[in-house]
Every structure is written in structure tokens, then in C-alpha cells.
Design a protein around this motif. Structure first.
Motif, PDB file in Angstrom:
ATOM      1  N   SER A  69      -8.165  -1.084  -6.080  1.00 37.13           N
ATOM      2  CA  SER A  69      -9.570  -1.406  -5.245  1.00 37.13           C
ATOM      3  C   SER A  69     -10.459   0.062  -5.919  1.00 37.13           C
ATOM      4  O   SER A  69     -10.664   0.936  -5.857  1.00 37.13           O
ATOM      5  CB  SER A  69      -9.885  -1.748  -4.364  1.00 37.13           C
ATOM      6  N   ARG A  70     -12.244  -0.209  -5.901  1.00 37.55           N
ATOM      7  CA  ARG A  70     -13.477   0.741  -6.016  1.00 37.55           C
ATOM      8  C   ARG A  70     -13.558   1.465  -5.019  1.00 37.55           C
ATOM      9  O   ARG A  70     -13.043   3.363  -4.579  1.00 37.55           O
ATOM     10  CB  ARG A  70     -14.566  -0.030  -6.655  1.00 37.55           C
ATOM     11  N   ARG A  71     -13.579   0.824  -3.973  1.00 42.75           N
ATOM     12  CA  ARG A  71     -12.794   1.971  -2.349  1.00 42.75           C
ATOM     13  C   ARG A  71     -11.698   2.943  -2.452  1.00 42.75           C
ATOM     14  O   ARG A  71     -11.517   4.001  -2.269  1.00 42.75           O
ATOM     15  CB  ARG A  71     -12.467   0.527  -1.269  1.00 42.75           C
ATOM     16  N   THR A  72     -10.663   2.605  -2.952  1.00 42.75           N
ATOM     17  CA  THR A  72      -9.715   3.226  -2.885  1.00 42.75           C
ATOM     18  C   THR A  72      -9.634   4.259  -3.904  1.00 42.75           C
ATOM     19  O   THR A  72      -9.588   5.255  -3.917  1.00 42.75           O
ATOM     20  CB  THR A  72      -8.344   2.818  -3.636  1.00 42.75           C
ATOM     21  N   THR A  88       0.803  -1.237   0.219  1.00 45.48           N
ATOM     22  CA  THR A  88      -0.351  -0.117  -0.382  1.00 45.48           C
ATOM     23  C   THR A  88       0.331   0.743  -0.366  1.00 45.48           C
ATOM     24  O   THR A  88       2.080   0.958   0.181  1.00 45.48           O
ATOM     25  CB  THR A  88      -1.049  -0.054   1.454  1.00 45.48           C
ATOM     26  N   ASP A  89       0.884   2.298  -0.118  1.00 44.36           N
ATOM     27  CA  ASP A  89       1.226   3.462  -0.386  1.00 44.36           C
ATOM     28  C   ASP A  89       0.591   5.150  -0.343  1.00 44.36           C
ATOM     29  O   ASP A  89       0.858   6.047  -0.491  1.00 44.36           O
ATOM     30  CB  ASP A  89       1.626   3.685  -2.228  1.00 44.36           C
ATOM     31  N   HIS A  90      -1.041   4.585  -0.141  1.00 44.25           N
ATOM     32  CA  HIS A  90      -2.383   6.100   0.090  1.00 44.25           C
ATOM     33  C   HIS A  90      -1.730   6.903  -0.876  1.00 44.25           C
ATOM     34  O   HIS A  90      -2.967   8.026  -0.738  1.00 44.25           O
ATOM     35  CB  HIS A  90      -1.332   7.032   0.955  1.00 44.25           C
ATOM     36  N   LEU A 103      -3.905  11.712   0.799  1.00 40.37           N
ATOM     37  CA  LEU A 103      -3.055  10.585   1.636  1.00 40.37           C
ATOM     38  C   LEU A 103      -4.185   9.415   1.859  1.00 40.37           C
ATOM     39  O   LEU A 103      -5.407   9.417   2.245  1.00 40.37           O
ATOM     40  CB  LEU A 103      -2.495  11.048   2.910  1.00 40.37           C
ATOM     41  N   THR A 104      -4.761   9.044   0.841  1.00 38.92           N
ATOM     42  CA  THR A 104      -5.986   7.677   0.703  1.00 38.92           C
ATOM     43  C   THR A 104      -5.845   6.893   1.972  1.00 38.92           C
ATOM     44  O   THR A 104      -4.622   6.078   1.901  1.00 38.92           O
ATOM     45  CB  THR A 104      -6.147   7.416  -0.645  1.00 38.92           C
ATOM     46  N   ASP A 105      -7.375   6.194   2.303  1.00 34.61           N
ATOM     47  CA  ASP A 105      -6.732   4.169   2.517  1.00 34.61           C
ATOM     48  C   ASP A 105      -7.313   3.814   1.890  1.00 34.61           C
ATOM     49  O   ASP A 105      -8.303   4.018   1.184  1.00 34.61           O
ATOM     50  CB  ASP A 105      -8.130   4.913   4.055  1.00 34.61           C
ATOM     51  N   ASP A 106      -6.054   3.202   1.089  1.00 33.05           N
ATOM     52  CA  ASP A 106      -5.827   2.604   0.001  1.00 33.05           C
ATOM     53  C   ASP A 106      -5.775   0.971   0.881  1.00 33.05           C
ATOM     54  O   ASP A 106      -5.120   0.536   1.791  1.00 33.05           O
ATOM     55  CB  ASP A 106      -4.660   2.254  -1.250  1.00 33.05           C
ATOM     56  N   GLN A 160      -2.619  -8.180  -5.708  1.00 34.37           N
ATOM     57  CA  GLN A 160      -1.170  -7.775  -6.242  1.00 34.37           C
ATOM     58  C   GLN A 160      -0.060  -6.424  -6.771  1.00 34.37           C
ATOM     59  O   GLN A 160       0.367  -6.889  -8.098  1.00 34.37           O
ATOM     60  CB  GLN A 160      -2.604  -7.337  -8.391  1.00 34.37           C
ATOM     61  N   ASN A 161      -0.778  -5.738  -5.808  1.00 28.65           N
ATOM     62  CA  ASN A 161       0.557  -5.067  -5.646  1.00 28.65           C
ATOM     63  C   ASN A 161       1.272  -5.642  -4.923  1.00 28.65           C
ATOM     64  O   ASN A 161       1.350  -5.890  -3.619  1.00 28.65           O
ATOM     65  CB  ASN A 161       0.098  -3.656  -4.963  1.00 28.65           C
TER      66      ASN A 161
END
Length: 592
Positions: free
Chosen positions: A462-465, A329-331, A427-430, A435-436
Motif C-alpha cells: 500500500s502507499r502508506r506502507t 503482514t511482515d513489517h 520495522l514498518t507499520d505495514d 492480496q498478501n
């Protein structure tokens, strides 16, 4: 045989080193990069001198600037923002030290729990983590950031946009607040003058508000190393680890070896419930090419989200569930920038002292950057060039025109007075996504073996990200409008690998985690991880360093209990602060 070998002296390794050295263990720390022993002589405020990825002081490469930087293979467009050496990437971080959002921990019962990545939570509660946060905050120390013009402008705008203040350190609702920063508050002449002759220690203490955080903290001049303003680990945990025998009865100073690139984890195949057990490491002297090995009871990997998977694969360690290097993850970072017809303090004072948090979505922070960094942030986009062409990816919202790269006359006008800019970093909650990943290249090798290969494609999120990123970008634009911005530009930033997390994630499900609840490898006994890669998720959006350091403190305690018969100390003792008089005198005595 050593008690513990720690691989890496960045954000997490020195934490484990200090905590175990304080308790008398024999600790060896191996760092591939340099130790900058005298920043006042070695560093400068010049951006290219410090930050060039090819020859800058802060690059991922050997100490000798005549030698090339170490290569990584990046599958999709983007760039790396990481630093080798004692302090690691904390050498140029902004000191932001917020806690993670409670919704990312096991047992969370809030009504918004469905809004988080609930399949990849911390395997313990926020209440348990709280005492490690408190210990780390007291040790660094973490303090409420000094406020200035840009912070007041941001708070006024957030209020006008309908947000309310957040009080305390726990994130309970959407709102704005000062940063909790690992930066010492200004004292004496600091913050009162820009005259360099008046900003020497002890006449000035703490942050001098120079605005050059990204170029490393070497101020106040003449201050002992542990009293430099920003609490990067080269200024905080590492000086404590190197002097533990002087300030702590029963303590034992660590051994630090730099220019030591670890190339293999040594293991024994015989172990009770594990596939293997770690017995030591093999490392290469970056300068001479000599190969060394050292045995230990416990090995701690703290090389970061990219190097840990590389070392794991190059060591031929088992990966029974296929999650080594997965779930990165990377925000999903992005920039929204407002241009004003008046001074909003855009490049004045500490680099980042105010933020807003949105549980279930992520966070944003008002960030002042030096000119080169600011121009880069406006000019690195996945959405074409504003006013020139649209590559079909341009995002539309409450900003002016489609998102994209600023260039030419527009960029020149935007950069003509950076104090009239207000830059907001998203800064997103991803989500943790399989796959990452980080693995090893099938094409490129260096003297340490196959190089790391990084595959994180923001177009396959993802759709949520995606939802979270758009929500936050529009919220940032609303705040800038409320502040009176005459123009708002969204960059749609190309992936910049900065807030990397979770590539060796801990968890309570052995089907999708590399580490157990104590951050010990499920497949290799005696092998722990103590950096951002151990984090199980993206923390809800907040900056990762404090959570990494709190988790590393917990991991050190677990190592001490499980392998050395020690007791729990967090909660039962009072932490010694890195700026206490005893530590300061020890640092002076040893010339750290």
C-alpha cells in the motif's frame, strides 16, 4: 478425551498450555519438530551449524538432521526465517518485548489515529490489553535490557538527531528508549568477564553478554533450564507447563509429544451458530509415518502464520469470507548500516537492546549481529548490486548512493571490523492487505499433504506502507549521520519472512476476519488460534512476540471461561514468575 489439544510449541502454544495446565486441565501439546533437551551439549555458537536452512539445528524441518527440511512454496523472491521445535522461532529471537502501539486498538482517540490501519484494529481497547501485557511481562519476566557501548552510541546519536527519550512501556510519542527484553539481567560474574570458566551458574546468572542470541540461549552453563538467560518459550513457559503439578496446587502437567506433525483438524458438522465444531486432530509421527488421532473439547492452533492456513485448507475447513491465510503482514523489514572510524560496539553484548519508535510509521532498533548474519543482511537486496548495476529499483535517500546489495571489496571492507558497524533494522507499520496471502500449493506436496504457498510481494504494498518504510529509512540515516558515520548503506532488503503476522486475523467485522474477539474461529466452534497469525494488524511496527503471548494469555482465559466454567484470573491473581524458586525446584526435580 483431552480437555485441550494445542498444535505447536513455538511462541504462543506454550503460553496457553501453561495457563490451562496451571488450572488443572488435561492438555496435550503436539509439536512437529524437536525438543532440544540439553542445549549445552546439542548447540554451539557456530552460525552454519545452528542456522543453516538445510541442516542447521534451527531450521523448519524434522529433528533428524539427515532428513530434508520441510518445503514451502514462495511465489516472490525472499526466504524464510522460521524454526520448528519446542520454542519455535523464539529459539533465535532477540527477546525484544515491546508493547504494541495504542493506535492499533479499538477506541483509540489520539490525534494521530488516522495514521494507522484503522480498518483492521484489535476488536478491544488497549486498556483491556494492558493487564494481559502486565501478566505476561511478570511471568517471563520482561526486564529493561542491559546497556553497553552500542546502546550509548545509539542514544547519543538519537539525541543529536532531535529525538527525546520514551519513559515507561506505553508508546505515546516518537522517541528512543532501552528495549524491554525477555532476557534476565546479568548477575554475579555475568557482564564482568569473558572468561568462560567464570560464567558458570551460580557464579554467573542471567545474560552473559555473549552476543550469540541468534544461535539460541544455552547460558549460563549449568543453570536449570528455566534460568537460562533469554526467555524463549523453551526456557520459560514450557518448563512451567511441564511441571505445573509440582509448583501449583491443583495444577496438572501437560503431555508434550514432539515429532508429531498435525495433518488434519477433525470436526463435527453439527453446531449451533457455527458451520462446524472441532472435535480433535489427526497427526503423523515424523519418524515412523504412523497416523494417530486424538479427541478434545477444544483445539488450539499455534503452528504459525504459514502452517495454520495450510492445516486449515488441508482439513477442508470452511472459509466463508475468503480471509483464511489473507492479510499477511511482515513489517516490510529493511537495514540501514553505518560504518565508523571508531568502535561503536557493533557486535558486542546482547544482540538488540535499544530502539526508537515512531507512532504511525513504525520502529527501528540498533541490532548487533554475528558476522554471517551481518553479511547476509548487507548482501540480500531487491535493488541491484551497489557499484555494479542498477536494476531500476534502487531507492535514493540520505544514505550514500542508491540502496542495494553490498558485494566484493565494499562488503569485505565493511565486514573487516564489525565493531565499527552500527546496524539499524527498520520495522514498518505495514497495512493488512488482502492480496498478501498463505494458501496451499497446487504443485508441491510432502508426506503431510499439499505444502504451504506464500505470496507477499513488497512491490505491491500500500502507499502508506511504502511511505512508512521510506520515512524510517531516512530517519535511520539521520541518526547514523548524527553519530558520525563515515558511510551509510541501505540494503532494501529482499523479503525475509521473519515478523509474520495476521494471516488468520481476529477482528470485529466478520467480513474480513477469521477469528472473533476471543480468538475463536468464526466458522468452527471450539477451534482457537494462539500465535502471531491471530494478531489483527502489524501492531504499529513493534516486534510481535510479547503481543502474541499477551493475547494467548487472554485466549486461554476465554477458553477456560467459555468451555470449562472457570473464572477470570488475570487482574485477580498475582502471576507466578517463570524463575520463581518453586518453579526452579520443580524443574530440577523433574530434570527438565
Amino acid at each position: 478425551m483431552r480437555d485441550v489439544i494445542i498444535i505447536g510449541a513455538g511462541g504462543g502454544g506454550p503460553v496457553v498450555a501453561k495457563e490451562l495446565a496451571e488450572r488443572g486441565l488435561d492438555v496435550l501439546v503436539l509439536e512437529a519438530g524437536a525438543r532440544h533437551a540439553n542445549p549445552e551439549q546439542e548447540w554451539s555458537a557456530l552460525e552454519n551449524h545452528m542456522n543453516s536452512s538445510l541442516a542447521g539445528k534451527f531450521r523448519f524441518g524434522p529433528a533428524d538432521p539427515a532428513k530434508p527440511a520441510w518445503f514451502r512454496e514462495l511465489v516472490t523472491p525472499g526466504n524464510f526465517s522460521q524454526v520448528a521445535g519446542v520454542g519455535g522461532t523464539t529459539l533465535h529471537y532477540y527477546g525484544n518485548s515491546p508493547r504494541a502501539m495504542p493506535g492499533v486498538f479499538a477506541g483509540y482517540r489520539g490525534r494521530d489515529r488516522w495514521m494507522y490501519d484503522y480498518r483492521h484494529q484489535f476488536p478491544f481497547s488497549y486498556e483491556e490489553m494492558r493487564r494481559y501485557y502486565e501478566w505476561t511481562e511478570a511471568t517471563l519476566p520482561v526486564q529493561t535490557a542491559a546497556m553497553g557501548t552500542k546502546e550509548q552510541a545509539f542514544f547519543d546519536a538519537a539525541t543529536a538527531a532531535g529525538l527525546t527519550p520514551i519513559t515507561g512501556k506505553d508508546i505515546t510519542h516518537a522517541g528512543f528508549r532501552p528495549q524491554e527484553n525477555a532476557i534476565l539481567q546479568p548477575g554475579g560474574n555475568a557482564g564482568r568477564t569473558s572468561d568462560p570458566s567464570q560464567l558458570n551458574y551460580p557464579d554467573a546468572t542471567g545474560c552473559t553478554l555473549c552476543g550469540h542470541c541468534f544461535q539460541g540461549c544455552m547460558l549460563p552453563k549449568s543453570a536449570p533450564r528455566n534460568l537460562k538467560a533469554r526467555r524463549s518459550t523453551d526456557n520459560s513457559y514450557m518448563p512451567m507447563a511441564l511441571t505445573a503439578d509440582l509448583w501449583k496446587p491443583g495444577g496438572k502437567a501437560i503431555t508434550l509429544v514432539t515429532d508429531a506433525y498435525v495433518t488434519r483438524i477433525l470436526t463435527d458438522p453439527r453446531w449451533g451458530g457455527r458451520l462446524q465444531t472441532a472435535t480433535g486432530v489427526e497427526w503423523r509421527d515424523v519418524n515412523t509415518g504412523e497416523i494417530h488421532s486424538e479427541d478434545a473439547k477444544v483445539v488450539v492452533m499455534a503452528g504459525g502464520c504459514i502452517e495454520n492456513p495450510r492445516l486449515w485448507h488441508n482439513s477442508d475447513l470452511p472459509d466463508p469470507n475468503g480471509w483464511v491465510g489473507r492479510g499477511l503482514t511482515d513489517h516490510a523489514l529493511d537495514w540501514v548500516t553505518g560504518i565508523f572510524d571508531h568502535d561503536v560496539g557493533g557486535a558486542t553484548g546482547t544482540s538488540c537492546s535499544s530502539r526508537a519508535d515512531f507512532p504511525g510509521y513504525g520502529a527501528m532498533q540498533n541490532t548487533a549481529n554475528t558476522p554471517g548474519v551481518a553479511a547476509n543482511n548487507l548482501a540480500a537486496s531487491d535493488s541491484g548490486i551497489r557499484g555494479a548495476y542498477d536494476n531500476g529499483l534502487g531507492l535514493e535517500g540520505t544514505w550514500d548512493g542508491k540502496a542495494g546489495r553490498a558485494y566484493g571489496t565494499e562488503l569485505k571492507e565493511m565486514m573487516s571490523n564489525i565493531n565499527n558497524q552500527m546496524s539499524i533494522l527498520i520495522l514498518t507499520d505495514d497495512d493488512v492487505e488482502h492480496q498478501n496471502k498463505v494458501d496451499v500449493s497446487r504443485v508441491f506436496k510432502d508426506k503431510q499433504g499439499p505444502v504451504a504457498r506464500v505470496d507477499i510481494d513488497k512491490r505491491r504494498r500500500s502507499r502508506r506502507t511504502f511511505r512508512n518504510r521510506e520515512y524510517l529509512a531516512n530517519k535511520a540515516a539521520e541518526i547514523l549521520r548524527a553519530a558520525g558515520a563515515t558511510k551509510i548503506v541501505r540494503t532494501d532488503w529482499t523479503p525475509v519472512l521473519l515478523h509474520l503476522q495476521s494471516s488468520m486475523r481476529m477482528g470485529d467485522d466478520r467480513r474480513n476476519s477469521v477469528l472473533d474477539e476471543n480468538c475463536e474461529a468464526r466458522a468452527v466452534g471450539g477451534l482457537f488460534i494462539a500465535d502471531n497469525s491471530a494478531l489483527p494488524n502489524s501492531l504499529g511496527g513493534p516486534n510481535p512476540t510479547l503481543s502474541t503471548q499477551a493475547l494467548a494469555t487472554r485466549t486461554a482465559e476465554k477458553i477456560f471461561q467459555q468451555y470449562f466454567g472457570g473464572d477470570v484470573w488475570v487482574g485477580g491473581e498475582t502471576p507466578i514468575c517463570s524463575i520463581d524458586d518453586a518453579v526452579t525446584q520443580a524443574v530440577i526435580n523433574r530434570g527438565i
